[in-house]
Each structure stands twice: as structure tokens, then as C-alpha cells.
Design a protein around this motif. Structure first.
Motif, PDB file in Angstrom:
ATOM      1  N   SER A 181       0.874  -1.038  -0.319  1.00 41.41           N
ATOM      2  CA  SER A 181      -0.417   0.065   0.454  1.00 41.41           C
ATOM      3  C   SER A 181       0.322   1.158  -0.045  1.00 41.41           C
ATOM      4  O   SER A 181       0.473   2.263  -0.524  1.00 41.41           O
ATOM      5  CB  SER A 181      -1.082  -0.039   0.887  1.00 41.41           C
ATOM      6  N   GLU A 182       2.110   0.936   0.421  1.00 42.39           N
ATOM      7  CA  GLU A 182       3.058   2.732   0.956  1.00 42.39           C
ATOM      8  C   GLU A 182       3.752   2.702  -0.498  1.00 42.39           C
ATOM      9  O   GLU A 182       3.726   3.576  -1.617  1.00 42.39           O
ATOM     10  CB  GLU A 182       3.832   2.139   2.123  1.00 42.39           C
ATOM     11  N   VAL A 183       3.585   1.742  -1.058  1.00 42.77           N
ATOM     12  CA  VAL A 183       4.848   1.494  -2.346  1.00 42.77           C
ATOM     13  C   VAL A 183       3.428   2.052  -3.674  1.00 42.77           C
ATOM     14  O   VAL A 183       4.300   3.396  -4.106  1.00 42.77           O
ATOM     15  CB  VAL A 183       5.276  -0.076  -2.596  1.00 42.77           C
ATOM     16  N   ALA A 184       2.410   1.917  -3.262  1.00 37.88           N
ATOM     17  CA  ALA A 184       0.810   2.521  -4.521  1.00 37.88           C
ATOM     18  C   ALA A 184       1.349   3.710  -4.042  1.00 37.88           C
ATOM     19  O   ALA A 184       0.732   4.172  -4.855  1.00 37.88           O
ATOM     20  CB  ALA A 184       0.184   1.461  -4.397  1.00 37.88           C
ATOM     21  N   GLU A 185       1.439   4.418  -2.892  1.00 35.61           N
ATOM     22  CA  GLU A 185       1.238   5.422  -2.951  1.00 35.61           C
ATOM     23  C   GLU A 185       2.199   6.406  -2.936  1.00 35.61           C
ATOM     24  O   GLU A 185       1.512   7.168  -3.748  1.00 35.61           O
ATOM     25  CB  GLU A 185       0.432   5.617  -0.821  1.00 35.61           C
ATOM     26  N   GLN A 186       3.044   6.072  -2.426  1.00 32.61           N
ATOM     27  CA  GLN A 186       4.555   6.360  -3.316  1.00 32.61           C
ATOM     28  C   GLN A 186       4.367   6.369  -4.890  1.00 32.61           C
ATOM     29  O   GLN A 186       4.946   7.597  -5.478  1.00 32.61           O
ATOM     30  CB  GLN A 186       5.718   6.101  -2.891  1.00 32.61           C
ATOM     31  N   TYR A 207       1.742   6.646  -6.878  1.00 32.51           N
ATOM     32  CA  TYR A 207       0.745   7.709  -7.259  1.00 32.51           C
ATOM     33  C   TYR A 207       1.558   9.425  -6.779  1.00 32.51           C
ATOM     34  O   TYR A 207       0.864   9.574  -8.101  1.00 32.51           O
ATOM     35  CB  TYR A 207      -0.557   7.528  -6.578  1.00 32.51           C
ATOM     36  N   GLU A 208       2.186   9.226  -5.313  1.00 25.86           N
ATOM     37  CA  GLU A 208       2.609  10.949  -5.782  1.00 25.86           C
ATOM     38  C   GLU A 208       3.131  11.076  -6.691  1.00 25.86           C
ATOM     39  O   GLU A 208       3.801  12.135  -7.411  1.00 25.86           O
ATOM     40  CB  GLU A 208       3.082  10.499  -4.291  1.00 25.86           C
ATOM     41  N   ASP A 209       4.385   9.708  -7.416  1.00 26.53           N
ATOM     42  CA  ASP A 209       5.475   9.948  -7.894  1.00 26.53           C
ATOM     43  C   ASP A 209       4.780  11.016  -9.454  1.00 26.53           C
ATOM     44  O   ASP A 209       5.635  11.392 -10.461  1.00 26.53           O
ATOM     45  CB  ASP A 209       6.468   9.227  -8.105  1.00 26.53           C
ATOM     46  N   LEU A 210       3.528   9.758  -9.756  1.00 25.34           N
ATOM     47  CA  LEU A 210       2.543  10.068 -11.106  1.00 25.34           C
ATOM     48  C   LEU A 210       2.201  11.521 -11.224  1.00 25.34           C
ATOM     49  O   LEU A 210       2.474  11.980 -11.943  1.00 25.34           O
ATOM     50  CB  LEU A 210       2.279   9.192 -11.339  1.00 25.34           C
ATOM     51  N   GLN A 211       1.437  11.535  -9.631  1.00 28.23           N
ATOM     52  CA  GLN A 211       1.264  12.899 -10.069  1.00 28.23           C
ATOM     53  C   GLN A 211       2.319  13.921  -9.408  1.00 28.23           C
ATOM     54  O   GLN A 211       2.239  15.153 -10.519  1.00 28.23           O
ATOM     55  CB  GLN A 211       1.043  13.364  -8.882  1.00 28.23           C
TER      56      GLN A 211
END
Length: 384
Positions: free
Chosen positions: A5-10, A12-16
Motif C-alpha cells: 500500500s505504501e509503495v502504491a501510494e508513493q 501515485y505521488e510520483d505520478l502526480q
């Protein structure tokens, strides 16, 4: 599950962050292109000559300095009107789309009008004085103009924390006495004298965080955004302060002022070449004719664009040096690294931009390189 979950959140933040930076870069390119086109059309259409002549007829040739001020103010106002869609999209739409702004349209419009009025005053004074030098001492105006530009910049820096910045966000003395004492200790260790430590009230307008030394001489102070004070530990805040203190300890303001003086001198010389080479093409008899100001603006902007990679490269070197001082002052890299990572996420910065993007557009090194350098410096201190 938590790790994934933390990897997915990171991710997503990088993509944003990549999307946000890409949108900013495209907007910047369009804005510069439209500005160049606007200046060329204004000059070659004859509107610049008509405006200058009408102002001269209205006020008289003897009041040429005030004619120049009025001309500059009207041109800057016109540019602001034509480029307003870019300002609105970049300053309001994009910031809200990516969750970085809390401003209403009314609040944003108020700040925008303040910035336009401030630009009118600054540009009118600066351009009018430079054109006075063009009239009085055309052979060496760029030398004297550089001196005036540096003096003007120092005056602006002196006034910024007491006159200009409070127009947009309030400053209040830091209420946390224990943190203020620790901040002053870090600053004093760098040999810096402050007029105060202030909380910078930005939370009502933005979700980003920042800290900075502002002012010179008696107005020098450190400002910490309320968003920084609320979301960061004391150690992280002190690491950010130590980084800013590193800039002062390394005399980066004086270094950068010297670099900017060199750029200004070279830039004004290039503008002089532009004026002599192009002024007769547009039917003007003198380089001091304010109707040729679009050539002046074009030369300054073009030179600034060409020198941007050099200026940014030097700035990144100074950022590394300030990070190294922060590591030394804190005794380790962990607080600084933690603060940098939080700032990157909160301000939606790209952690590892493409090298050509960083080389050309970024005044700060990428997060990845800053973290690597900080930990390397900490290892050197531990082993030495």
C-alpha cells in the motif's frame, strides 16, 4: 499488505508530481512564446511608437522621464492583461487540481492584483532609470545600469520582509519559545544575527511548506511557514533552519549577488547590441527612445533564457553546500533527509527528474541526489 500500500501510494505521488511538473513546463513554454510574440507584434505594428508619441504630446518632451514611467506601466499592464489566462491557469487552476491551494477565486484575484501593481511600480522605476542612463551616458550605460540594478535589488531585499511579503501573508513572532531558542542557537552557531524568528501564515492559502532567511541588515529574519511548524518535528525544522543558515554561513547571498551582477552586465551589453542593431529597422533614431523598449525587453528575456542553465547550475551547487552544513550542524543526515522527503511530498516535487530538465530548469538538485549527498557527508564525518 501495508508495504504494498505504501509503495502504491508513493508511485501515485510520483505520478502526480510528474504530471504537475509537466503541466508547469508546458505552461512556461507557452507563456514565453506568447510573450515574445506579443512584444514583436507591439513593436512592428507601430503601436509602441504611437503610445510613446501620444504620451509625449500629452505631457511634453521635457517630462520624458515621466513619459517613460507611464509608457512602462501601461506596457506591463497590457502584458499582464494578455497573459492573464496563463497566470490564472498556473496560479489557480493547476494548484487546486493538485490539491496545493486553499484560495478562493476572490483571494487569488486579490493577490494577483497586488502582484501586478507591485510589478508596475518596480518595472516603471527600473526601466525609467535605465533609459535615463541610455539618454545621458549611452556609451557606458550598461556599466552604470548594472550598479543601479544591484543597488535596487539590495533595497528590494531590505524592504521585502517589512513591506512587500506582509502584503500577501502575515508574519507573527514564533509563539513556541523553546523552539525559537533552539532556532536562534542553530543560527548563532553559524555566526548570524537575526532581527527575529517569525511564523509565516500561509495555511489559509496553500498546503505547501517552506522556510527562508529574508531581508538584509536590520531586517534579516527567518520565516517558518505555519504548514511547516504544524507537520514537522522540531529536529526536522531545525535541519531546515540549519540548511538556510548554511546559505548565510557560506555567504551565498553575496556569491549569488556577484553572479547576478556579472549576468546583468553581460545582459545589458547584449541589450545594447540589440538596440543598436535593430532600432533603425523599426524607424527610431535613438536607442534612448522609449518606443524601442520592446527590443530592450526582448533582449533581456532572451539573454536570461540562455543563461538559465548556468544560473541554475550554480544555484544547485550552493544548495549542496548548504545541505552539507546542515548535516554538520545536526551531527547526522537523518533529520535533514526526513525533512527533504516530507517537503518533496508536500510540495509535489519530482523526486528524480530527467537530467536535462534538472539541468535547464531546476535551481535545486533533485531529492534523490540531495539525499545521497547528505548521507555521504554524514558518512565522511563519522569516519573522519
Amino acid at each position: 499488505m501495508r508495504v504494498s500500500s505504501e509503495v502504491a501510494e508513493q508511485e501515485y505521488e510520483d505520478l502526480q508530481a510528474l504530471e504537475y511538473e509537466g503541466a508547469q513546463h508546458r505552461l512556461f513554454a507557452w507563456q514565453i512564446g506568447c510573450l515574445f510574440g506579443l512584444l514583436i507584434a507591439f513593436l512592428w505594428s507601430g503601436f509602441s511608437v504611437v503610445l510613446a508619441e501620444n504620451l509625449t504630446i500629452r505631457w511634453g518632451a521635457d517630462l520624458w522621464f515621466w513619459v517613460n514611467m507611464a509608457y512602462t506601466a501601461l506596457v506591463v499592464l497590457g502584458i499582464s492583461v494578455f497573459l492573464f489566462p496563463f497566470s490564472y491557469y498556473g496560479g489557480y487552476v493547476l494548484e487546486h487540481h493538485y490539491g496545493l491551494s486553499n484560495q478562493t477565486v476572490g483571494d487569488w484575484s486579490g493577490d494577483y492584483l497586488k502582484s501586478v501593481l507591485m510589478n508596475l511600480v518596480i518595472a516603471s522605476v527600473l526601466v525609467s532609470v535605465l533609459y535615463a542612463f541610455l539618454r545621458w551616458i549611452p556609451e557606458i550605460w550598461w556599466w552604470v545600469g548594472t550598479g543601479f540594478y544591484i543597488a535596487f535589488s539590495l533595497l528590494f531585499s531590505f524592504l521585502a520582509p517589512v513591506v512587500i511579503l506582509p502584503l500577501f501573508n502575515p508574519f507573527e513572532p514564533l509563539e513556541d519559545g523553546a523552539l525559537e531558542e533552539r532556532v536562534r542557537s542553530v543560527v548563532a552557531s553559524a555566526g548570524i544575527t537575526l532581527s527575529g524568528v517569525y511564523c509565516w501564515g500561509v495555511e489559509e492559502k496553500t498546503n505547501t511548506a517552506n522556510a527562508a532567511f529574508v531581508g538584509v541588515g536590520k531586517t534579516k529574519r527567518i520565516i517558518l511557514s505555519d504548514t511547516l511548524l504544524k507537520a514537522y518535528s522540531d529536529e526536522e525544522i531545525l535541519a531546515v533552519v540549519a540548511h538556510e543558515a548554511g546559505h548565510c554561513r557560506n555567504r551565498d547571498m553575496m556569491r549569488l549577488m556577484g553572479v547576478h551582477a556579472g549576468f546583468a552586465l553581460a545582459g545589458f551589453y547584449v541589450v545594447d547590441l540589440f538596440l543598436h542593431g535593430l532600432i533603425r529597422w523599426v524607424g527610431l533614431s535613438s536607442i534612448s527612445d522609449i518606443a524601442g523598449a520592446p527590443v530592450f525587453f526582448f533582449g533581456v528575456i532572451l539573454f536570461s533564457m540562455c543563461m538559465m542553465p548556468v544560473a541554475n547550475g550554480y544555484s544547485r551547487r550552493r544548495e549542496f553546500a548548504a545541505d552539507a552544513y546542515a548535516v554538520e550542524a545536526m551531527g547526522s543526515a537523518e533529520a535533514l533527509v526526513s525533512a527533504l522527503e516530507k517537503l518533496s511530498r508536500q510540495n509535489l516535487s519530482v523526486r528524480e527528474p530527467k537530467r536535462w530538465v534538472e539541468w535547464f530548469l531546476h535551481s535545486h538538485p533533485s531529492l534523490k541526489r540531495r539525499v545521497e549527498r547528505a548521507r555521504l557527508r554524514a558518512a565522511e564525518l563519522a569516519s573522519g
